[in-house]
Motif scaffolding. Structure first.
Motif, PDB file in Angstrom:
ATOM      1  N   GLU A 279       0.839  -1.199   0.000  1.00  0.00           N
ATOM      2  CA  GLU A 279       0.000   0.000   0.000  1.00  0.00           C
ATOM      3  C   GLU A 279       0.876   1.252   0.000  1.00  0.00           C
ATOM      4  O   GLU A 279       1.952   1.270   0.597  1.00  0.00           O
ATOM      5  N   GLN A 280       0.391   2.322  -0.627  1.00  0.00           N
ATOM      6  CA  GLN A 280       1.154   3.560  -0.744  1.00  0.00           C
ATOM      7  C   GLN A 280       1.519   4.130   0.615  1.00  0.00           C
ATOM      8  O   GLN A 280       2.661   4.516   0.847  1.00  0.00           O
ATOM      9  N   TYR A 281       0.562   4.185   1.533  1.00  0.00           N
ATOM     10  CA  TYR A 281       0.827   4.788   2.843  1.00  0.00           C
ATOM     11  C   TYR A 281       1.881   3.995   3.617  1.00  0.00           C
ATOM     12  O   TYR A 281       2.732   4.566   4.294  1.00  0.00           O
ATOM     13  N   ALA A 282       1.846   2.664   3.501  1.00  0.00           N
ATOM     14  CA  ALA A 282       2.817   1.825   4.212  1.00  0.00           C
ATOM     15  C   ALA A 282       4.210   2.014   3.613  1.00  0.00           C
ATOM     16  O   ALA A 282       5.196   2.134   4.347  1.00  0.00           O
ATOM     17  N   LEU A 283       4.293   2.046   2.292  1.00  0.00           N
ATOM     18  CA  LEU A 283       5.587   2.242   1.638  1.00  0.00           C
ATOM     19  C   LEU A 283       6.139   3.621   1.953  1.00  0.00           C
ATOM     20  O   LEU A 283       7.335   3.778   2.202  1.00  0.00           O
ATOM     21  N   SER A 284       5.290   4.620   1.976  1.00  0.00           N
ATOM     22  CA  SER A 284       5.733   5.981   2.274  1.00  0.00           C
ATOM     23  C   SER A 284       6.383   6.058   3.652  1.00  0.00           C
ATOM     24  O   SER A 284       7.463   6.638   3.810  1.00  0.00           O
ATOM     25  N   ARG A 285       5.746   5.474   4.664  1.00  0.00           N
ATOM     26  CA  ARG A 285       6.311   5.473   6.016  1.00  0.00           C
ATOM     27  C   ARG A 285       7.605   4.663   6.062  1.00  0.00           C
ATOM     28  O   ARG A 285       8.575   5.052   6.723  1.00  0.00           O
ATOM     29  N   LEU A 286       7.630   3.538   5.374  1.00  0.00           N
ATOM     30  CA  LEU A 286       8.820   2.694   5.337  1.00  0.00           C
ATOM     31  C   LEU A 286       9.981   3.442   4.695  1.00  0.00           C
ATOM     32  O   LEU A 286      11.093   3.462   5.225  1.00  0.00           O
TER      33      LEU A 286
END
Length: 146
Positions: free
Chosen positions: A65-72
């Motif tokens: 997911e975009q939000y998970a990748l962004s935080r990672l």
């Protein structure tokens, strides 16, 4: 809509349980040595193999997911494993580059990751069954068409 057959439900339950246990084992093995979680390895490997990438392309490649990748990615940039470089084609976008530290971290993680894979799967399932399992799982590793 028909309910799944009992064998479908059993296979589903075992597939999810096996994936969860293998993932937990891998994460615990890395954590025990003070290394980042497997998701970091996946990002580092994808960029090492494919070169600098836009986050959206990395998201598609990893199926996250975009939000998970962004935080990672934020955490990995903070850890100096990745850098963000403005994209020449699109001033609003950026490319993710692997740093020297990122390459070294990926290399340090691999032996632990490999050992965890061998412990969780290789040592527990015969070669011929691993071959069959890989073949059986192939269609499930593709996106579901709507």
């Amino acid at each position: 809509m028909a309910m799944p057959a009992a064998t479908t439900l059993l296979a589903w339950t075992r597939l999810l349980r096996a994936a969860d246990l293998a993932s937990q084992h891998c994460a615990a093995s890395l954590r025990a040595l003070g290394l980042p979680p497997p998701e970091w390895y996946d990002v580092l490997l994808a960029i090492e193999r494919g070169g600098a990438q836009r986050p959206r392309d990395l998201q598609i490649a990893l199926g996250t997911e975009q939000y998970a990748l962004s935080r990672l990615v934020d955490r990995m940039v903070k850890a100096r494993l990745l850098t963000r470089v403005p994209c020449a084609d699109d001033a609003r976008g950026h490319l993710l580059h692997l740093t020297i530290e990122g390459r070294a971290m990926r290399a340090a993680m691999w032996p632990v990751y490999a050992e965890a894979i061998e412990t969780a799967l290789g040592a527990r399932v015969a070669e011929e069954d691993r071959t069959a399992l890989a073949r059986l799982l192939a269609p499930l590793a593709e996106p579901i068409s709507a």
